[in-house]
Structures are given as C-alpha cells and as structure tokens.
Write a protein that holds these residues in place. Structure first.
Motif, short mmCIF file in Angstrom:
data_model
loop_
_atom_site.label_atom_id
_atom_site.label_comp_id
_atom_site.label_asym_id
_atom_site.label_seq_id
_atom_site.Cartn_x
_atom_site.Cartn_y
_atom_site.Cartn_z
N GLN A 29 -6.62 31.94 6.26
CA GLN A 29 -7.62 31.22 7.08
C GLN A 29 -9.05 31.50 6.61
O GLN A 29 -10.01 31.00 7.18
CB GLN A 29 -7.51 31.63 8.56
N LYS A 36 -10.60 34.32 6.93
CA LYS A 36 -11.34 35.11 7.93
C LYS A 36 -11.27 36.61 7.69
O LYS A 36 -11.90 37.39 8.39
CB LYS A 36 -10.74 34.83 9.31
N TYR A 80 -4.45 35.82 8.11
CA TYR A 80 -5.89 35.62 8.28
C TYR A 80 -6.62 35.46 6.95
O TYR A 80 -7.68 34.85 6.90
CB TYR A 80 -6.47 36.76 9.12
N VAL A 87 -11.80 38.65 11.07
CA VAL A 87 -10.73 39.62 11.27
C VAL A 87 -11.01 40.76 10.31
O VAL A 87 -11.07 40.56 9.10
CB VAL A 87 -9.36 38.99 10.96
#
Ligand code: ADP
Ligand code: ADP
Ligand code: ZN
Length: 215
Positions: A190, A192, A187, A110
């Motif tokens: 996560q 990412k 995100y 992302v």
C-alpha cells in the motif's frame, strides 16, 4: 493522522504511543490494554479472552475487531489514532481498512519497529507499569527517576503483567512471526510502510519515529 505501530511484544510500541499522545493530539488505541480491561471487569469478552492471553496466543479476530469498531465510534478518535498491537492478522488489517474507509478516514503511515528476538525477552521480563496512570517502566532501561515513584503521576504502586514471563513471550513471538509479520508486506504494497530501528535507545526511537511520520 492515523498510524499503526507494528512490532513484536516488547518492541516499544506502548512507550512511543504514550510519548506521541503527549506531543500530538492523538489517542493510543491498544487492543492489549482494552482486552486486559475486559478481563479485569469479568465481562463476556474478558472471559473468552483470558485463557488465550495467558497462553500467549491471539484472541479471535471477531472479538478484537468488535472491540476496535466500538472504540472507533467514540468522539476522541477524531484527532487521530495510534493503533498499538492492532492489527495483528491479515483479517484484522482488512477489517481496519474497511472500518476507516466507512468512516471517511485513512491510514497515514505504518511504522515497523524492528527489534531482535533476543532483546525482546529482556524487554518484556523487565517491564512494569504504574498502577495509577499506566506509564511503562523497565528494571534497567527505564527506571523511575525516584525509586518507587511514578515520574508522571507520583503514583507509588506498580504492576507486572501475568503474561510477561519468558515462556509466554516465546509463544507471543511465534504468534508475531507467523500471524503478524505478513502485515509488513500488506502495508508495503500500500506504500505506507516505514521501518525504524527499535533497538536504539528510547529517545533515538522517538526521533526516528517523528522523522518517519513527518518526513
Ligand atoms: P510493546 O508495547 O511494544 O510491547 P513497551 O513499550 O511496553 O513494548 O516496551 C517494553 C519494555 O521495554 C518496557 O519496559 C519499556 O520501558 C522498555 N523499552 C521500550 N523502548 C525501549 C528502548 N528503545 N530501549 C530499551 N528499552 C525500551
Ligand atoms: P505486547 O505488545 O506486549 O505483545 P499486547 O498488550 O499488545 O502485548 O497484547 C497482549 C495479549 O493480548 C496478546 O498476547 C494477545 O493474546 C492479546 N491481543 C492484543 N491485541 C490483539 C490483537 N490485535 N489480536 C489478537 N489478540 C490480541
Ligand atoms: Zn503514574
């Protein structure tokens, strides 16, 4: 590879998505483009979305998630998707996680494109696109090489979006800060999230984006 370009209106998501499409076997999935097509076609979804979009607010999660789920059933997404303008709420992010999971896919990165609010009004007010191929341009930052002729397809007709005016941009920025910016933490948790400098010129942003994806 499936990625999200995350950033406020005018950050340069569409510009970079089109460059990525040309350079890699990926397709751009722009919910804004899909909703504008629905409005133009006069479909039920388009009728529901139009007033909300004109006001610079967010179309309901239910509609947007439905549109994305349908798009993800098409075969060309197999080579990888660049999500542009989606997800924009936590509910959309959760729906996307679930949708990808069900299809045995995942998100690779992302990329947050960071741009100052002051620059965004200028970006959006000067934006126009080729009516034939959709290539994006700007009155000052990205003029066609030959005036009035699209660099990509030679098209001679251009259009501007109805919601690209200073007033609506303010509402869209508020929607971004209130409803979309929380996804940065989602995100990041996560593992990412990558952040790049969206204030740099278009070539430099392309370079930083490639480094974020490949590094
Ligand atoms: P978004 O899809 O994030 O809303 P766009 O890609 O449509 O943003 O870009 C908004 C406008 O700014 C367009 O007119 C585009 O040509 C221009 N633009 C995009 N990236 C840059 C940049 N790095 N510097 C200056 N102008 C840019
Ligand atoms: P920009 O990147 O310039 O903000 P978009 O083309 O992505 O513009 O979106 C235009 C409008 O379409 C938004 O202001 C909103 O009304 C609607 N829209 C697009 N994507 C979404 C989404 N994921 N969720 C809700 N509304 C959306
Ligand atoms: Zn064109």
């Amino acid at each position: 590879m499936n990625i999200i370009l995350l950033g406020p209106p005018g950050a340069g998501k569409g510009t970079q998505a089109k460059i990525l499409e040309r350079e890699r076997k990926m397709v751009q999935l722009s919910t804004g483009d899909m909703l504008r097509a629905a409005v133009a076609s006069g479909s039920e979804i388009g009728k529901k979305a139009k007033a909300v979009m004109d006001a610079g607010q967010l179309v309901s999660d239910e509609i947007v998630i439905g549109v994305v789920a349908d798009r993800m059933d098409q075969p060309d997404v197999a080579g990888g998707v660049i999500f542009d303008g989606f997800p924009r709420t936590t509910a959309q992010a959760q729906a996307l996680d679930k949708l990808l999971n069900e299809k045995g896919k995942s998100l690779d990165a992302v990329v947050e494109m960071r741009v100052d609010d002051e620059a965004l009004v200028d970006r959006v007010s000067g934006r126009f696109t080729c009516a034939k191929c959709g290539e994006g341009f700007h009155d000052r930052h990205k003029r066609p090489k030959e005036d009035g002729v699209c660099d990509i397809c030679g098209g001679l007709e251009f259009k501007r979006r109805q919601d690209d005016n200073a007033d609506t941009v303010r509402s869209r920025l508020t929607a971004y800060h209130e409803q979309t910016a929380p996804l940065i933490a989602h995100y990041s948790a996560q593992g990412k999230l990558r952040t790049i400098d969206g204030m740099a010129d278009i070539h430099e942003v392309t370079r930083q984006l490639a480094a974020a994806l490949d590094g």
